[in-house]
Design a protein around this motif. Sequence first.
Motif, mmCIF file in Angstrom:
data_model
loop_
_atom_site.group_PDB
_atom_site.id
_atom_site.type_symbol
_atom_site.label_atom_id
_atom_site.label_comp_id
_atom_site.label_asym_id
_atom_site.label_seq_id
_atom_site.Cartn_x
_atom_site.Cartn_y
_atom_site.Cartn_z
ATOM 1 N N VAL A 116 41.945 14.165 39.159
ATOM 2 C CA VAL A 116 42.171 14.312 40.591
ATOM 3 C C VAL A 116 43.156 15.443 40.851
ATOM 4 C CG1 VAL A 116 42.975 13.175 42.696
ATOM 5 C CG2 VAL A 116 41.701 11.866 40.969
ATOM 6 N N PHE A 123 38.452 17.459 42.685
ATOM 7 C CA PHE A 123 38.438 16.989 41.303
ATOM 8 C C PHE A 123 38.187 18.175 40.380
ATOM 9 C CE2 PHE A 123 37.113 13.644 44.124
ATOM 10 C CZ PHE A 123 37.779 12.513 43.660
ATOM 11 N N GLN A 155 35.665 9.356 41.267
ATOM 12 C CA GLN A 155 36.736 8.480 40.803
ATOM 13 C C GLN A 155 36.323 7.726 39.545
ATOM 14 O OE1 GLN A 155 37.446 6.251 44.391
ATOM 15 N NE2 GLN A 155 38.920 7.722 45.189
ATOM 16 N N GLN A 156 35.041 7.362 39.464
ATOM 17 C CA GLN A 156 34.537 6.728 38.246
ATOM 18 C C GLN A 156 34.578 7.702 37.076
ATOM 19 O OE1 GLN A 156 33.705 3.638 37.392
ATOM 20 N NE2 GLN A 156 33.228 4.367 35.324
ATOM 21 N N ARG A 200 32.978 10.892 46.436
ATOM 22 C CA ARG A 200 34.362 10.609 46.054
ATOM 23 C C ARG A 200 34.434 9.383 45.140
ATOM 24 N NH1 ARG A 200 36.024 10.605 50.738
ATOM 25 N NH2 ARG A 200 36.615 12.797 50.875
ATOM 26 N N GLU A 201 33.663 8.356 45.463
ATOM 27 C CA GLU A 201 33.658 7.140 44.641
ATOM 28 C C GLU A 201 33.104 7.433 43.250
ATOM 29 O OE1 GLU A 201 31.319 4.571 47.043
ATOM 30 O OE2 GLU A 201 33.012 3.881 48.268
#
Length: 265
Positions: A119, A125, A109-110, A105-106
Amino acid sequence: MKQGTKGSAATGIPDPSAAVRVPSQPRAGDVERERLAAPGAARGEHTHSEQPLHRPRAVVQRSSVRGQVLDALRTALVTGDLRPGEVYSAPALGDRFGVSATPVREAMQQLALEGAVEVVPNRGFRVVERGARELAELAEVRALIEVPVMLRLARTVSADRWSALRPAAEATVRAASSGCRATYAESDRAFHRAMLSLSGNEQLVQVADDLHRRAQWPLVGAPASRGRGDLVADAAEHVTLLDALVVGDPEAVGNLIAAHFTTTL
Protein backbone atom coordinates in the motif's frame (compact mmCIF):
# COMPACT_ATOMS: atom_id res chain seq x y z
CA MET A 1 -47.46 -6.26 18.62
CA LYS A 2 -46.19 -7.42 21.97
CA GLN A 3 -46.43 -5.18 24.98
CA GLY A 4 -43.26 -3.14 25.66
CA THR A 5 -42.35 -2.78 21.94
CA LYS A 6 -43.02 0.65 20.47
CA GLY A 7 -43.47 1.39 16.82
CA SER A 8 -45.83 2.38 14.08
CA ALA A 9 -48.37 -0.27 13.25
CA ALA A 10 -48.63 1.11 9.73
CA THR A 11 -44.92 1.08 8.87
CA GLY A 12 -43.64 -1.62 11.19
CA ILE A 13 -40.61 0.60 12.02
CA PRO A 14 -39.67 0.25 15.71
CA ASP A 15 -39.18 3.28 17.95
CA PRO A 16 -35.38 3.79 18.40
CA SER A 17 -35.93 4.60 22.08
CA ALA A 18 -37.08 1.05 22.66
CA ALA A 19 -33.61 -0.25 21.81
CA VAL A 20 -32.03 1.32 24.88
CA ARG A 21 -34.85 0.62 27.38
CA VAL A 22 -34.07 -2.19 29.84
CA PRO A 23 -37.23 -4.28 30.32
CA SER A 24 -38.26 -5.80 33.61
CA GLN A 25 -36.79 -9.25 34.10
CA PRO A 26 -39.45 -11.99 33.69
CA ARG A 27 -39.43 -15.13 35.75
CA ALA A 28 -37.79 -18.22 34.30
CA GLY A 29 -41.12 -20.07 34.05
CA ASP A 30 -42.72 -17.22 32.13
CA VAL A 31 -39.81 -17.17 29.67
CA GLU A 32 -40.11 -20.89 29.00
CA ARG A 33 -43.90 -20.75 28.50
CA GLU A 34 -43.53 -17.79 26.12
CA ARG A 35 -40.82 -19.56 24.14
CA LEU A 36 -42.85 -22.73 23.70
CA ALA A 37 -45.96 -20.76 22.79
CA ALA A 38 -44.20 -18.87 19.99
CA PRO A 39 -45.13 -20.19 16.52
CA GLY A 40 -42.34 -22.23 14.97
CA ALA A 41 -40.12 -21.98 18.07
CA ALA A 42 -39.81 -25.74 18.40
CA ARG A 43 -38.63 -25.94 14.79
CA GLY A 44 -36.07 -23.15 15.11
CA GLU A 45 -38.03 -20.81 12.84
CA HIS A 46 -38.18 -17.04 13.14
CA THR A 47 -40.91 -15.72 15.41
CA HIS A 48 -42.74 -12.40 15.06
CA SER A 49 -40.46 -10.82 17.67
CA GLU A 50 -37.31 -11.37 15.60
CA GLN A 51 -35.95 -9.08 12.93
CA PRO A 52 -36.05 -10.84 9.52
CA LEU A 53 -32.75 -11.64 7.84
CA HIS A 54 -32.26 -9.90 4.51
CA ARG A 55 -30.86 -11.72 1.52
CA PRO A 56 -27.18 -10.81 1.05
CA ARG A 57 -27.73 -10.43 -2.70
CA ALA A 58 -25.64 -7.27 -3.09
CA VAL A 59 -22.82 -8.72 -0.95
CA VAL A 60 -22.65 -11.90 -3.02
CA GLN A 61 -22.64 -9.91 -6.24
CA ARG A 62 -19.84 -7.63 -5.02
CA SER A 63 -17.86 -10.64 -3.85
CA SER A 64 -18.22 -12.16 -7.33
CA VAL A 65 -16.94 -8.98 -8.97
CA ARG A 66 -14.06 -8.78 -6.51
CA GLY A 67 -13.14 -12.38 -7.29
CA GLN A 68 -13.11 -11.70 -11.01
CA VAL A 69 -10.98 -8.60 -10.51
CA LEU A 70 -8.61 -10.55 -8.25
CA ASP A 71 -8.17 -13.21 -10.94
CA ALA A 72 -7.54 -10.52 -13.55
CA LEU A 73 -4.96 -8.80 -11.34
CA ARG A 74 -3.18 -12.09 -10.65
CA THR A 75 -3.02 -12.75 -14.39
CA ALA A 76 -1.64 -9.26 -14.97
CA LEU A 77 1.03 -9.91 -12.35
CA VAL A 78 2.14 -13.15 -13.97
CA THR A 79 2.21 -11.72 -17.48
CA GLY A 80 4.03 -8.57 -16.37
CA ASP A 81 1.19 -6.21 -17.32
CA LEU A 82 1.47 -4.96 -13.74
CA ARG A 83 5.13 -4.04 -13.65
CA PRO A 84 7.30 -4.42 -10.53
CA GLY A 85 7.93 -1.07 -8.83
CA GLU A 86 5.01 0.69 -10.53
CA VAL A 87 2.18 2.26 -8.52
CA TYR A 88 -1.41 1.66 -9.63
CA SER A 89 -4.49 3.38 -8.27
CA ALA A 90 -7.78 1.60 -7.67
CA PRO A 91 -9.83 4.13 -9.73
CA ALA A 92 -7.49 3.80 -12.73
CA LEU A 93 -7.58 0.02 -12.59
CA GLY A 94 -11.35 0.17 -12.14
CA ASP A 95 -11.64 2.09 -15.39
CA ARG A 96 -9.43 -0.50 -17.04
CA PHE A 97 -11.65 -3.38 -15.92
CA GLY A 98 -14.93 -1.51 -16.28
CA VAL A 99 -15.81 -1.67 -12.58
CA SER A 100 -15.85 0.72 -9.64
CA ALA A 101 -12.79 1.32 -7.50
CA THR A 102 -14.23 -0.62 -4.54
CA PRO A 103 -13.76 -4.22 -5.78
CA VAL A 104 -10.36 -3.28 -7.18
CA ARG A 105 -9.30 -1.88 -3.81
CA GLU A 106 -10.54 -5.01 -2.02
CA ALA A 107 -8.72 -7.27 -4.48
CA MET A 108 -5.52 -5.24 -4.13
CA GLN A 109 -5.75 -5.51 -0.35
CA GLN A 110 -5.87 -9.29 -0.75
CA LEU A 111 -2.79 -9.15 -2.96
CA ALA A 112 -1.11 -7.03 -0.29
CA LEU A 113 -1.76 -9.80 2.24
CA GLU A 114 -0.19 -12.26 -0.18
CA GLY A 115 2.88 -10.05 -0.57
CA ALA A 116 2.37 -9.18 -4.24
CA VAL A 117 1.80 -5.45 -3.71
CA GLU A 118 2.24 -2.89 -0.97
CA VAL A 119 0.00 0.00 0.00
CA VAL A 120 1.19 3.50 -0.90
CA PRO A 121 -0.86 5.99 1.15
CA ASN A 122 -2.90 8.44 -0.95
CA ARG A 123 -1.57 6.95 -4.17
CA GLY A 124 -2.56 3.32 -4.55
CA PHE A 125 -0.61 0.05 -4.61
CA ARG A 126 2.97 -0.61 -5.67
CA VAL A 127 3.88 -3.94 -7.23
CA VAL A 128 6.61 -5.50 -5.11
CA GLU A 129 10.04 -5.71 -6.69
CA ARG A 130 11.54 -9.17 -6.33
CA GLY A 131 15.03 -10.32 -7.15
CA ALA A 132 16.72 -13.63 -7.87
CA ARG A 133 17.53 -14.10 -4.18
CA GLU A 134 13.86 -14.13 -3.19
CA LEU A 135 13.09 -16.61 -5.95
CA ALA A 136 15.89 -18.87 -4.68
CA GLU A 137 14.54 -18.60 -1.14
CA LEU A 138 11.07 -19.59 -2.32
CA ALA A 139 12.53 -22.58 -4.17
CA GLU A 140 14.38 -23.65 -1.02
CA VAL A 141 11.26 -23.43 1.15
CA ARG A 142 9.19 -25.30 -1.42
CA ALA A 143 11.79 -28.04 -1.54
CA LEU A 144 11.86 -28.34 2.26
CA ILE A 145 8.08 -28.77 2.30
CA GLU A 146 7.31 -30.74 -0.82
CA VAL A 147 10.26 -33.09 -1.34
CA PRO A 148 9.74 -35.10 1.91
CA VAL A 149 6.00 -35.31 1.19
CA MET A 150 6.52 -36.44 -2.38
CA LEU A 151 9.06 -39.06 -1.29
CA ARG A 152 6.57 -40.45 1.23
CA LEU A 153 3.80 -40.46 -1.34
CA ALA A 154 6.09 -42.17 -3.87
CA ARG A 155 6.38 -45.08 -1.43
CA THR A 156 2.75 -45.25 -0.30
CA VAL A 157 0.50 -44.20 -3.20
CA SER A 158 -0.47 -46.84 -5.76
CA ALA A 159 0.49 -46.61 -9.42
CA ASP A 160 -3.17 -46.40 -10.40
CA ARG A 161 -3.68 -43.21 -8.38
CA TRP A 162 -0.61 -41.62 -9.95
CA SER A 163 -1.79 -42.66 -13.41
CA ALA A 164 -5.07 -40.84 -12.72
CA LEU A 165 -3.07 -37.59 -12.71
CA ARG A 166 -1.92 -38.11 -16.30
CA PRO A 167 -4.59 -35.73 -17.72
CA ALA A 168 -3.40 -32.96 -15.37
CA ALA A 169 0.21 -33.43 -16.49
CA GLU A 170 -0.81 -33.44 -20.16
CA ALA A 171 -2.85 -30.28 -19.56
CA THR A 172 0.34 -28.47 -18.56
CA VAL A 173 1.94 -29.56 -21.84
CA ARG A 174 -0.98 -28.15 -23.85
CA ALA A 175 -0.92 -24.92 -21.82
CA ALA A 176 2.82 -24.57 -22.41
CA SER A 177 2.34 -25.10 -26.14
CA SER A 178 -0.01 -22.10 -26.21
CA GLY A 179 2.86 -19.89 -25.09
CA CYS A 180 0.58 -18.05 -22.64
CA ARG A 181 2.39 -17.59 -19.36
CA ALA A 182 -0.80 -17.04 -17.34
CA THR A 183 -2.50 -20.14 -18.75
CA TYR A 184 0.55 -22.24 -18.03
CA ALA A 185 0.94 -20.82 -14.52
CA GLU A 186 -2.57 -21.95 -13.59
CA SER A 187 -2.21 -25.44 -15.04
CA ASP A 188 1.22 -25.78 -13.41
CA ARG A 189 -0.20 -25.04 -9.95
CA ALA A 190 -3.18 -27.31 -10.61
CA PHE A 191 -0.86 -30.25 -11.32
CA HIS A 192 1.20 -29.69 -8.19
CA ARG A 193 -1.97 -29.32 -6.11
CA ALA A 194 -3.28 -32.60 -7.50
CA MET A 195 -0.10 -34.42 -6.48
CA LEU A 196 0.07 -32.95 -2.98
CA SER A 197 -3.65 -33.53 -2.42
CA LEU A 198 -2.89 -37.25 -2.26
CA SER A 199 -1.31 -36.54 1.13
CA GLY A 200 -4.74 -35.70 2.55
CA ASN A 201 -3.25 -32.61 4.22
CA GLU A 202 -5.24 -29.61 3.03
CA GLN A 203 -3.15 -27.15 5.06
CA LEU A 204 0.00 -28.36 3.34
CA VAL A 205 -1.67 -28.01 -0.06
CA GLN A 206 -2.68 -24.41 0.66
CA VAL A 207 0.75 -23.39 1.95
CA ALA A 208 2.53 -25.02 -0.99
CA ASP A 209 0.15 -23.40 -3.48
CA ASP A 210 0.76 -19.96 -1.97
CA LEU A 211 4.52 -20.42 -2.24
CA HIS A 212 4.14 -21.67 -5.80
CA ARG A 213 2.06 -18.63 -6.76
CA ARG A 214 4.70 -16.29 -5.32
CA ALA A 215 7.37 -18.06 -7.34
CA GLN A 216 5.44 -17.27 -10.53
CA TRP A 217 5.60 -13.49 -10.15
CA PRO A 218 8.16 -11.95 -12.55
CA LEU A 219 11.47 -10.66 -11.29
CA VAL A 220 12.37 -6.99 -11.46
CA GLY A 221 14.45 -6.24 -14.55
CA ALA A 222 13.67 -9.66 -16.05
CA PRO A 223 11.70 -10.25 -19.26
CA ALA A 224 7.95 -10.13 -18.71
CA SER A 225 7.61 -13.75 -19.78
CA ARG A 226 9.65 -16.79 -20.64
CA GLY A 227 9.67 -18.16 -24.13
CA ARG A 228 7.41 -20.91 -25.33
CA GLY A 229 10.34 -23.32 -25.40
CA ASP A 230 11.02 -22.73 -21.70
CA LEU A 231 7.39 -23.42 -20.83
CA VAL A 232 7.34 -26.61 -22.90
CA ALA A 233 10.51 -27.85 -21.20
CA ASP A 234 9.05 -27.08 -17.78
CA ALA A 235 5.85 -28.97 -18.60
CA ALA A 236 7.85 -31.95 -19.89
CA GLU A 237 9.35 -32.27 -16.41
CA HIS A 238 5.84 -32.89 -15.07
CA VAL A 239 5.39 -35.87 -17.37
CA THR A 240 8.83 -37.25 -16.47
CA LEU A 241 8.11 -36.84 -12.76
CA LEU A 242 4.77 -38.60 -13.10
CA ASP A 243 6.42 -41.48 -14.96
CA ALA A 244 8.85 -41.92 -12.04
CA LEU A 245 5.96 -41.90 -9.57
CA VAL A 246 4.02 -44.51 -11.54
CA VAL A 247 6.96 -46.95 -11.64
CA GLY A 248 7.76 -46.26 -7.97
CA ASP A 249 11.27 -44.79 -8.16
CA PRO A 250 11.64 -42.58 -5.03
CA GLU A 251 15.25 -41.63 -5.80
CA ALA A 252 14.33 -40.32 -9.24
CA VAL A 253 11.30 -38.57 -7.76
CA GLY A 254 13.45 -36.73 -5.20
CA ASN A 255 15.95 -35.57 -7.81
CA LEU A 256 13.29 -34.52 -10.30
CA ILE A 257 11.08 -32.57 -7.90
CA ALA A 258 14.05 -30.73 -6.34
CA ALA A 259 15.42 -29.76 -9.77
CA HIS A 260 11.97 -28.73 -10.95
CA PHE A 261 11.69 -25.99 -8.28
CA THR A 262 14.75 -24.21 -9.66
CA THR A 263 13.25 -24.00 -13.16
CA THR A 264 9.63 -23.20 -12.29
CA LEU A 265 8.53 -19.92 -13.81
